[in-house]
Design an enzyme around this catalytic site. Structure first.
Site, PDB file in Angstrom:
ATOM      1  N   SER A  23      38.639   3.334 -22.469  1.00 25.04           N
ATOM      2  CA  SER A  23      39.531   4.490 -22.484  1.00 25.04           C
ATOM      3  C   SER A  23      39.208   5.390 -21.309  1.00 25.04           C
ATOM      4  CB  SER A  23      39.374   5.273 -23.795  1.00 25.04           C
ATOM      5  OG  SER A  23      40.167   6.445 -23.770  1.00 25.04           O
ATOM      6  N   HIS A  24      40.245   6.037 -20.788  1.00 29.85           N
ATOM      7  CA  HIS A  24      40.062   7.062 -19.764  1.00 29.85           C
ATOM      8  C   HIS A  24      40.315   8.455 -20.346  1.00 29.85           C
ATOM      9  CE1 HIS A  24      40.342   3.485 -17.267  1.00 29.85           C
ATOM     10  NE2 HIS A  24      39.965   4.192 -16.218  1.00 29.85           N
ATOM     11  N   ASN A  25      40.460   8.533 -21.664  1.00 25.18           N
ATOM     12  CA  ASN A  25      40.677   9.799 -22.355  1.00 25.18           C
ATOM     13  C   ASN A  25      39.312  10.375 -22.736  1.00 25.18           C
ATOM     14  OD1 ASN A  25      40.969  11.641 -24.626  1.00 25.18           O
ATOM     15  ND2 ASN A  25      43.093  10.991 -24.766  1.00 25.18           N
ATOM     16  N   GLU A  55      48.726  -1.581 -18.558  1.00 25.45           N
ATOM     17  CA  GLU A  55      49.990  -1.110 -19.113  1.00 25.45           C
ATOM     18  C   GLU A  55      50.033  -1.480 -20.595  1.00 25.45           C
ATOM     19  OE1 GLU A  55      54.818  -1.578 -18.427  1.00 25.45           O
ATOM     20  OE2 GLU A  55      53.408  -2.646 -17.137  1.00 25.45           O
ATOM     21  N   ASP A  84      43.687   2.479 -29.915  1.00 27.02           N
ATOM     22  CA  ASP A  84      45.065   2.899 -29.675  1.00 27.02           C
ATOM     23  C   ASP A  84      45.469   3.697 -30.889  1.00 27.02           C
ATOM     24  OD1 ASP A  84      47.291   2.829 -27.773  1.00 27.02           O
ATOM     25  OD2 ASP A  84      48.387   1.983 -29.448  1.00 27.02           O
ATOM     26  N   TYR A 169      47.791  15.945 -30.251  1.00 31.72           N
ATOM     27  CA  TYR A 169      48.601  16.684 -31.211  1.00 31.72           C
ATOM     28  C   TYR A 169      47.755  17.447 -32.233  1.00 31.72           C
ATOM     29  CZ  TYR A 169      52.346  13.661 -29.427  1.00 31.72           C
ATOM     30  OH  TYR A 169      53.256  13.004 -28.626  1.00 31.72           O
ATOM     31  N   HIS A 195      41.410   9.711 -38.425  1.00 33.30           N
ATOM     32  CA  HIS A 195      41.850   8.318 -38.470  1.00 33.30           C
ATOM     33  C   HIS A 195      40.867   7.412 -37.735  1.00 33.30           C
ATOM     34  CE1 HIS A 195      43.329  10.611 -35.137  1.00 33.30           C
ATOM     35  NE2 HIS A 195      43.840   9.583 -34.501  1.00 33.30           N
ATOM     36  N   ARG A 196      40.276   7.956 -36.656  1.00 36.93           N
ATOM     37  CA  ARG A 196      39.300   7.194 -35.878  1.00 36.93           C
ATOM     38  C   ARG A 196      38.048   6.931 -36.709  1.00 36.93           C
ATOM     39  NH1 ARG A 196      40.233  10.060 -31.954  1.00 36.93           N
ATOM     40  NH2 ARG A 196      41.920   8.723 -31.236  1.00 36.93           N
TER      41      ARG A 196
END
Length: 208
Positions: A23-25, A55, A84, A169, A195-196
């Site tokens: 991840s890049h988040n 992608e 995801d 969010y 959720h994670r």
């Protein structure tokens, strides 16, 4: 749930050592590192390794998590874990769903994304505000083996957004049974409710 079917325990265990977080988040990476901390895993992010972001062409959370994990494992030669996740709004037929990040646009402005959710809800007469977050975790090895797990948390949407913490969010999501949005919670209070974390509990039980 494991990628090996409905068996309660995955066929392959994850050994202690380096694990690529695909991840890049930065917010996601922080949460995942905190969840992995007690298990002897040494997380390194895809950004730290200069790995490209693939992608997201999958049509489900699981499919997108798998393609990200498989690419990171292949390019790094290490096991890789990808997440995801997204917000699913009942009145919007599950949108934004797998397109949650894309609703924020190229600038990744989730203020814009939250406003879009609110505008679309406002266009529906007496729309219920029920929503849930979904997280799919895919754990891949360089040989192509994958295990996956899916978690969720139920809640309602508030407006205007509340809180400056979290990401995405979070400021408009009030988890069931709580008085604070994810955006108002301190990280140590939020993380176990997410959720994670739900998906991680399944992963830990199966592969660690």
């Amino acid at each position: 749930m494991s990628g090996e079917g409905d068996t309660p325990q995955a066929i392959r265990k994850l050994a202690p050592g380096k694990l690529v977080i695909a991840s890049h988040n930065a917010g996601k990476v922080r949460e995942i590192k905190a969840l992995l901390g007690p298990y002897g895993i040494e997380p390194v992010s895809a950004a730290d390794l200069d790995l490209p972001e693939p992608e997201e062409t999958g049509t489900t959370f699981v499919a997108n998590a798998e393609l990200k994990a498989l690419q990171a494992a292949d390019l790094s030669g290490l096991p890789a874990l990808a997440d995801d996740s997204g917000l699913c709004v009942d009145a919007l037929r599950g949108d934004p769903g797998i397109f949650s990040a894309r609703w924020a646009g190229e600038a990744k402005d989730f203020g814009v994304a939250m406003q879009l959710v609110e505008d679309r809800l406002g266009a529906i007469d007496e729309a219920p505000r029920d929503a849930h977050f979904v997280c799919a975790l895919a754990l891949a090895w360089p040989d192509g083996h994958v295990e996956w797990f899916e978690g969720r948390v139920e809640g309602t949407l508030v407006w205007p957004p509340r809180g400056e913490n979290g990401f995405g969010y979070d400021p408009m999501f009030l988890p069931d049974g709580q008085s604070l949005t994810f955006g108002e919670m301190a990280p140590e209070a939020k993380t176990p409710l997410t959720h994670r974390a739900d998906a991680f509990r399944q992963l830990v039980a199966a592969v660690l």
